[in-house]
Motif scaffolding. Structure first.
Motif, mmCIF file in Angstrom:
data_model
loop_
_atom_site.group_PDB
_atom_site.id
_atom_site.type_symbol
_atom_site.label_atom_id
_atom_site.label_comp_id
_atom_site.label_asym_id
_atom_site.label_seq_id
_atom_site.Cartn_x
_atom_site.Cartn_y
_atom_site.Cartn_z
ATOM 1 N N ALA A 43 0.832 -1.213 0.000
ATOM 2 C CA ALA A 43 0.000 0.000 0.000
ATOM 3 C C ALA A 43 0.859 1.253 0.000
ATOM 4 C CB ALA A 43 -0.919 -0.004 1.217
ATOM 5 N N LEU A 44 1.973 1.209 0.690
ATOM 6 C CA LEU A 44 2.882 2.355 0.723
ATOM 7 C C LEU A 44 3.561 2.542 -0.626
ATOM 8 C CD1 LEU A 44 4.314 4.605 2.254
ATOM 9 C CD2 LEU A 44 5.910 2.883 3.123
ATOM 10 N N LEU A 45 4.186 1.492 -1.144
ATOM 11 C CA LEU A 45 4.916 1.613 -2.407
ATOM 12 C C LEU A 45 4.000 1.863 -3.604
ATOM 13 C CD1 LEU A 45 7.634 -1.166 -2.016
ATOM 14 C CD2 LEU A 45 7.970 1.320 -1.977
ATOM 15 N N GLY A 46 2.764 1.385 -3.538
ATOM 16 C CA GLY A 46 1.833 1.537 -4.659
ATOM 17 C C GLY A 46 0.953 2.778 -4.571
ATOM 18 N N TRP A 47 1.273 3.724 -3.697
ATOM 19 C CA TRP A 47 0.590 5.009 -3.535
ATOM 20 C C TRP A 47 -0.786 4.878 -2.868
ATOM 21 C CZ3 TRP A 47 4.579 7.844 -4.366
ATOM 22 C CH2 TRP A 47 5.434 7.608 -5.446
ATOM 23 N N ARG A 48 -1.200 3.653 -2.512
ATOM 24 C CA ARG A 48 -2.530 3.464 -1.927
ATOM 25 C C ARG A 48 -2.690 4.196 -0.595
ATOM 26 N NH1 ARG A 48 -5.022 -1.940 0.521
ATOM 27 N NH2 ARG A 48 -7.167 -1.224 0.791
ATOM 28 N N MET A 49 -1.651 4.165 0.245
ATOM 29 C CA MET A 49 -1.729 4.862 1.528
ATOM 30 C C MET A 49 -2.024 6.337 1.298
ATOM 31 S SD MET A 49 1.153 5.871 4.321
ATOM 32 C CE MET A 49 1.722 7.155 3.204
ATOM 33 N N HIS A 50 -1.284 6.962 0.396
ATOM 34 C CA HIS A 50 -1.495 8.383 0.126
ATOM 35 C C HIS A 50 -2.920 8.642 -0.367
ATOM 36 C CE1 HIS A 50 2.849 8.795 0.493
ATOM 37 N NE2 HIS A 50 2.688 10.101 0.461
ATOM 38 N N ARG A 51 -3.371 7.817 -1.304
ATOM 39 C CA ARG A 51 -4.722 8.023 -1.865
ATOM 40 C C ARG A 51 -5.797 7.868 -0.788
ATOM 41 N NH1 ARG A 51 -2.435 5.228 -6.885
ATOM 42 N NH2 ARG A 51 -2.279 6.985 -8.343
ATOM 43 N N LEU A 52 -5.686 6.828 0.049
ATOM 44 C CA LEU A 52 -6.673 6.628 1.111
ATOM 45 C C LEU A 52 -6.577 7.705 2.186
ATOM 46 C CD1 LEU A 52 -6.634 2.747 1.504
ATOM 47 C CD2 LEU A 52 -8.384 4.175 0.406
ATOM 48 N N ALA A 53 -5.432 8.379 2.270
ATOM 49 C CA ALA A 53 -5.263 9.472 3.225
ATOM 50 C C ALA A 53 -5.772 10.800 2.659
ATOM 51 C CB ALA A 53 -3.788 9.603 3.626
ATOM 52 N N GLY A 54 -6.313 10.767 1.420
ATOM 53 C CA GLY A 54 -6.904 11.972 0.844
ATOM 54 C C GLY A 54 -6.012 12.760 -0.092
ATOM 55 N N VAL A 55 -4.905 12.178 -0.511
ATOM 56 C CA VAL A 55 -3.984 12.870 -1.413
ATOM 57 C C VAL A 55 -4.236 12.392 -2.841
ATOM 58 C CG1 VAL A 55 -1.553 13.266 -1.993
ATOM 59 C CG2 VAL A 55 -2.243 13.029 0.397
#
Length: 170
Positions: A43-55
């Motif tokens: 999730a971190l490397l695939g940008w998922r964390m950022h997207r789910l955090a609203g970015v």
């Protein structure tokens, strides 16, 4: 990488944060075991964390890797601020996942962030953000101490997002 907006490239990955910047060090336990680590790392490397955090993320690649340009957008509607970055380094397992990206010209701040997900020998999975930054844009400078507070709140929010993702792995 000539399009980066600051000279201290790689400092957030070493932990020796340079003077003249706001410093951020945040660490949160997000889970337990290999499955939690691997799901959170992906999730971190695939940008998922950022997207789910609203970015909003517009990246040159599906996964963070050295040299990848990424345009982050934070905020709402006309108050959305673009944040151009470039990935300097990435680590992809087996017990550590993460990346460092630095600000490019046009970013409202100058500096870099390292995001890591790591598993300790006891199986505990931790999320760490290490960053240094200072405002460049006039409106960011006007925000004064609010910018570092917002950055800390975002780091805590990312930790909660990854903890939810890691919990789904078990």
């Amino acid at each position: 990488m000539t399009d980066l907006s600051y000279p201290e490239q790689g400092a957030s990955a070493t932990g020796a944060l340079p003077d003249g910047y706001n410093h951020l060090r945040h660490r949160a336990r997000i889970g337990q075991g290999r499955a939690a680590l691997e799901v959170a790392g992906a999730a971190l490397l695939g940008w998922r964390m950022h997207r789910l955090a609203g970015v909003r993320i517009d990246a040159e690649a599906e996964q963070a890797a050295p040299g990848v340009a990424v345009q982050c957008a934070i905020g709402v509607g006309p108050l959305r601020a673009g944040a151009p970055n470039r990935v300097l380094a990435a680590v992809d397992g087996p017990d550590r996942y993460g990346f460092t990206y630095g600000t490019r010209h046009g970013h409202l701040a100058r500096g870099e962030e390292t995001f890591l997900v790591e598993m300790e020998p006891d199986g505990a999975v931790w999320f760490t953000v290490t960053a240094f930054s200072r405002p460049v844009a006039w409106y960011a400078r006007l925000a004064g101490p609010l910018l570092p507070l917002a950055q800390r709140a975002f780091a805590r929010h990312c930790g909660r997002v990854l903890a939810r993702i890691a919990a789904d792995a078990v």
